[in-house]
Design a protein around this motif. Structure first.
Motif, PDB file in Angstrom:
ATOM      1  N   PRO A  66     -23.732 -18.231 -33.902  1.00 55.00           N
ATOM      2  CA  PRO A  66     -24.047 -17.277 -34.762  1.00 55.00           C
ATOM      3  C   PRO A  66     -25.006 -17.380 -35.866  1.00 55.00           C
ATOM      4  N   PHE A  67     -25.700 -18.530 -35.916  1.00 55.67           N
ATOM      5  CA  PHE A  67     -26.733 -18.951 -36.982  1.00 55.67           C
ATOM      6  C   PHE A  67     -28.024 -18.317 -36.428  1.00 55.67           C
ATOM      7  N   GLY A  68     -28.257 -18.290 -35.228  1.00 53.90           N
ATOM      8  CA  GLY A  68     -29.489 -17.910 -34.464  1.00 53.90           C
ATOM      9  C   GLY A  68     -29.626 -16.398 -34.726  1.00 53.90           C
ATOM     10  N   LEU A  69     -28.299 -15.843 -34.386  1.00 55.03           N
ATOM     11  CA  LEU A  69     -28.198 -14.247 -34.332  1.00 55.03           C
ATOM     12  C   LEU A  69     -28.503 -13.922 -35.991  1.00 55.03           C
ATOM     13  N   PHE A  70     -27.674 -14.687 -36.677  1.00 53.11           N
ATOM     14  CA  PHE A  70     -27.701 -14.145 -38.186  1.00 53.11           C
ATOM     15  C   PHE A  70     -29.478 -14.253 -38.755  1.00 53.11           C
ATOM     16  N   GLU A  71     -29.914 -15.488 -38.220  1.00 51.33           N
ATOM     17  CA  GLU A  71     -31.480 -15.445 -38.715  1.00 51.33           C
ATOM     18  C   GLU A  71     -32.133 -14.407 -38.111  1.00 51.33           C
TER      19      GLU A  71
ATOM     20  N   THR B 193     -15.653 -17.967 -38.277  1.00 54.68           N
ATOM     21  CA  THR B 193     -15.765 -16.815 -37.556  1.00 54.68           C
ATOM     22  C   THR B 193     -17.125 -16.233 -38.226  1.00 54.68           C
ATOM     23  N   VAL B 194     -17.812 -15.757 -37.318  1.00 51.81           N
ATOM     24  CA  VAL B 194     -18.954 -14.903 -37.780  1.00 51.81           C
ATOM     25  C   VAL B 194     -19.041 -13.403 -36.921  1.00 51.81           C
ATOM     26  N   GLU B 195     -18.723 -12.433 -37.557  1.00 48.64           N
ATOM     27  CA  GLU B 195     -18.764 -11.175 -36.527  1.00 48.64           C
ATOM     28  C   GLU B 195     -20.006 -10.345 -37.159  1.00 48.64           C
ATOM     29  N   PHE B 196     -20.594  -9.779 -36.055  1.00 49.22           N
ATOM     30  CA  PHE B 196     -21.748  -8.851 -36.080  1.00 49.22           C
ATOM     31  C   PHE B 196     -21.492  -7.639 -35.655  1.00 49.22           C
ATOM     32  N   CYS B 197     -21.519  -6.618 -36.666  1.00 50.48           N
ATOM     33  CA  CYS B 197     -21.081  -5.104 -36.496  1.00 50.48           C
ATOM     34  C   CYS B 197     -22.299  -4.341 -36.489  1.00 50.48           C
TER      35      CYS B 197
ATOM     36  N   ALA C 150     -23.012  -0.470 -36.215  1.00 48.19           N
ATOM     37  CA  ALA C 150     -22.387   0.961 -36.448  1.00 48.19           C
ATOM     38  C   ALA C 150     -23.125   1.838 -35.226  1.00 48.19           C
ATOM     39  N   ARG C 151     -22.563   2.638 -34.504  1.00 45.53           N
ATOM     40  CA  ARG C 151     -23.082   3.434 -33.464  1.00 45.53           C
ATOM     41  C   ARG C 151     -22.489   4.814 -33.583  1.00 45.53           C
ATOM     42  N   LYS C 152     -23.166   5.775 -32.921  1.00 46.48           N
ATOM     43  CA  LYS C 152     -22.495   7.050 -32.947  1.00 46.48           C
ATOM     44  C   LYS C 152     -21.123   7.327 -32.447  1.00 46.48           C
ATOM     45  N   ASN C 153     -20.344   8.276 -33.047  1.00 47.29           N
ATOM     46  CA  ASN C 153     -18.954   8.482 -32.583  1.00 47.29           C
ATOM     47  C   ASN C 153     -17.920   7.495 -32.871  1.00 47.29           C
ATOM     48  N   ARG C 154     -18.306   6.624 -33.999  1.00 48.10           N
ATOM     49  CA  ARG C 154     -17.668   5.181 -34.315  1.00 48.10           C
ATOM     50  C   ARG C 154     -17.532   4.351 -33.147  1.00 48.10           C
ATOM     51  N   LEU C 155     -18.433   4.465 -32.050  1.00 46.54           N
ATOM     52  CA  LEU C 155     -18.273   3.758 -30.861  1.00 46.54           C
ATOM     53  C   LEU C 155     -19.114   2.356 -31.222  1.00 46.54           C
ATOM     54  N   SER C 156     -18.884   1.641 -32.251  1.00 45.48           N
ATOM     55  CA  SER C 156     -19.621   0.595 -32.793  1.00 45.48           C
ATOM     56  C   SER C 156     -19.635  -0.663 -31.934  1.00 45.48           C
ATOM     57  N   ASP C 157     -20.630  -1.405 -31.931  1.00 41.68           N
ATOM     58  CA  ASP C 157     -20.323  -2.745 -31.312  1.00 41.68           C
ATOM     59  C   ASP C 157     -20.016  -3.788 -32.282  1.00 41.68           C
ATOM     60  N   ARG C 158     -19.103  -4.775 -32.028  1.00 43.04           N
ATOM     61  CA  ARG C 158     -18.678  -5.556 -32.793  1.00 43.04           C
ATOM     62  C   ARG C 158     -18.611  -7.003 -31.949  1.00 43.04           C
ATOM     63  N   ILE C 159     -19.353  -7.980 -32.297  1.00 37.94           N
ATOM     64  CA  ILE C 159     -19.419  -9.161 -31.495  1.00 37.94           C
ATOM     65  C   ILE C 159     -18.951 -10.340 -32.499  1.00 37.94           C
ATOM     66  N   ARG C 160     -17.683 -11.097 -32.156  1.00 34.89           N
ATOM     67  CA  ARG C 160     -17.218 -12.121 -33.052  1.00 34.89           C
ATOM     68  C   ARG C 160     -17.570 -13.347 -32.476  1.00 34.89           C
ATOM     69  N   PHE C 161     -17.983 -14.427 -33.381  1.00 32.57           N
ATOM     70  CA  PHE C 161     -18.398 -15.888 -32.667  1.00 32.57           C
ATOM     71  C   PHE C 161     -17.216 -16.531 -33.421  1.00 32.57           C
ATOM     72  N   ARG C 162     -16.533 -17.621 -32.705  1.00 32.78           N
ATOM     73  CA  ARG C 162     -15.479 -18.262 -33.249  1.00 32.78           C
ATOM     74  C   ARG C 162     -15.324 -19.644 -32.595  1.00 32.78           C
ATOM     75  N   ARG C 163     -14.776 -20.529 -32.922  1.00 34.35           N
ATOM     76  CA  ARG C 163     -14.664 -21.762 -32.334  1.00 34.35           C
ATOM     77  C   ARG C 163     -13.437 -21.822 -31.244  1.00 34.35           C
ATOM     78  N   PRO C 164     -13.625 -22.114 -30.030  1.00 33.33           N
ATOM     79  CA  PRO C 164     -12.438 -21.906 -29.256  1.00 33.33           C
ATOM     80  C   PRO C 164     -11.207 -22.978 -29.444  1.00 33.33           C
ATOM     81  N   ASN C 165     -10.122 -22.791 -29.366  1.00 30.20           N
ATOM     82  CA  ASN C 165      -9.006 -23.718 -29.234  1.00 30.20           C
ATOM     83  C   ASN C 165      -9.175 -24.519 -28.232  1.00 30.20           C
ATOM     84  N   PRO C 166      -8.727 -26.061 -28.343  1.00 33.39           N
ATOM     85  CA  PRO C 166      -9.139 -27.121 -27.343  1.00 33.39           C
ATOM     86  C   PRO C 166      -8.630 -26.674 -26.013  1.00 33.39           C
TER      87      PRO C 166
END
Ligand SMILES: Cc1cc2nc3c(=O)[nH]c(=O)nc-3n(C[C@H](O)[C@H](O)[C@H](O)COP(=O)(O)O)c2cc1C
Length: 231
Positions: A28-33, A186-190, A192-208
């Motif tokens: 997420p830090f690279g994508l945020f940058e 968690t860091v989520e990148f959203c 927004a796109r036409k017809n509310r078909l927005s892209d949402r990608i969420r980064f998180r740490r996995p459970n062990p």
């Protein structure tokens, strides 16, 4: 009905779709940058560093306000404030916070949830002293979030304080000056796109014990996984 090609720019901005195999970074830090740089380079984005900081009391009563992002790297997202403010008091008792960026020109937002950690006093002081003198004086004068009679009172206090430093001298760091870094869970990148078909990608740490199937949950790098969320 024909399904449109998903990597074409959305109708409301020039941005491409956010696709799993085309992410600028798999952490997420690279994508945020990358997104933050695009916001900084866009003349229509007036203040790319403005972010909504949400805090809460230990009982879970929330409050939110805009603060300025003053730096970010793999350690987190930094901001500065006063311990006398509502956020200052809430942070002391409850480190759980959320940050929200919104860049309307690009129809993008970034949601960060995590823990606020106080920066070492020396680091906060170095940042304070790097600010313009006028801003240092304001931070000194303003007892953040306490009621005032009128604007003239604020001016009077500012002028009185400014007089003390007319002939130079270092403005001391206010006792209430604090810096924080938000360490994300968690860091989520959203996008927004036409017809509310927005892209949402969420980064998180996995459970062990979690299975990273590569179908719903995708392997990222640096210990992160990511997944697409319904808009
Ligand atoms: C664009 C913008 C940037 C701001 N940046 C900061 C900041 O970096 N730190 C801060 O303490 N307050 C900042 N403020 C003021 C806060 O929004 C808020 O009014 C203040 O911190 C008191 O909030 P609180 O009592 O809820 O903690 C900013 C306000 C705006 C509109």
């Amino acid at each position: 009905m024909e399904i449109p090609k998903v990597d074409t720019p959305c109708d409301i901005c020039i941005c491409e779709a956010l696709l799993e195999d085309k992410l600028a970074s798999k952490e997420p830090f690279g994508l945020f940058e990358f997104w933050h740089r695009e916001a900084c380079n866009n003349d229509e984005v007036i203040n790319p560093d403005a972010m909504c900081l949400s805090t809460a009391t230990p009982e879970g009563v929330p409050s939110a306000r805009i603060v300025q992002l003053q730096g970010h790297d793999k350690n987190g997202f930094r901001f500065y404030t006063s311990s006398e403010s509502q956020k200052g008091r809430e942070l002391e008792e409850n480190p759980n916070v959320a940050l929200t960026f919104y860049w309307p020109a690009q129809q993008r937002s970034v949601r960060i949830e995590g823990r606020a950690q106080m920066l070492p006093k020396a680091e906060a002081a170095t940042f304070f002293q790097s600010r313009p003198l006028d801003t240092q004086i304001t931070s000194h004068v303003s007892k953040q979030s306490t009621p005032l009679a009128d604007r003239a009172e604020l001016w009077r206090q500012h002028i009185d304080m400014a007089k003390k430093f007319e002939s130079g001298g270092v403005v001391p760091v206010p006792k209430t000056w604090r810096g924080y870094t938000v360490i994300p869970r968690t860091v989520e990148f959203c996008q927004a796109r036409k017809n509310r078909l927005s892209d949402r990608i969420r980064f998180r740490r996995p459970n062990p014990s979690e299975v990273i199937d590569g179908h719903i949950v995708h392997p990222g790098i640096d210990g992160w996984v990511f997944e697409r969320l319904a808009p």
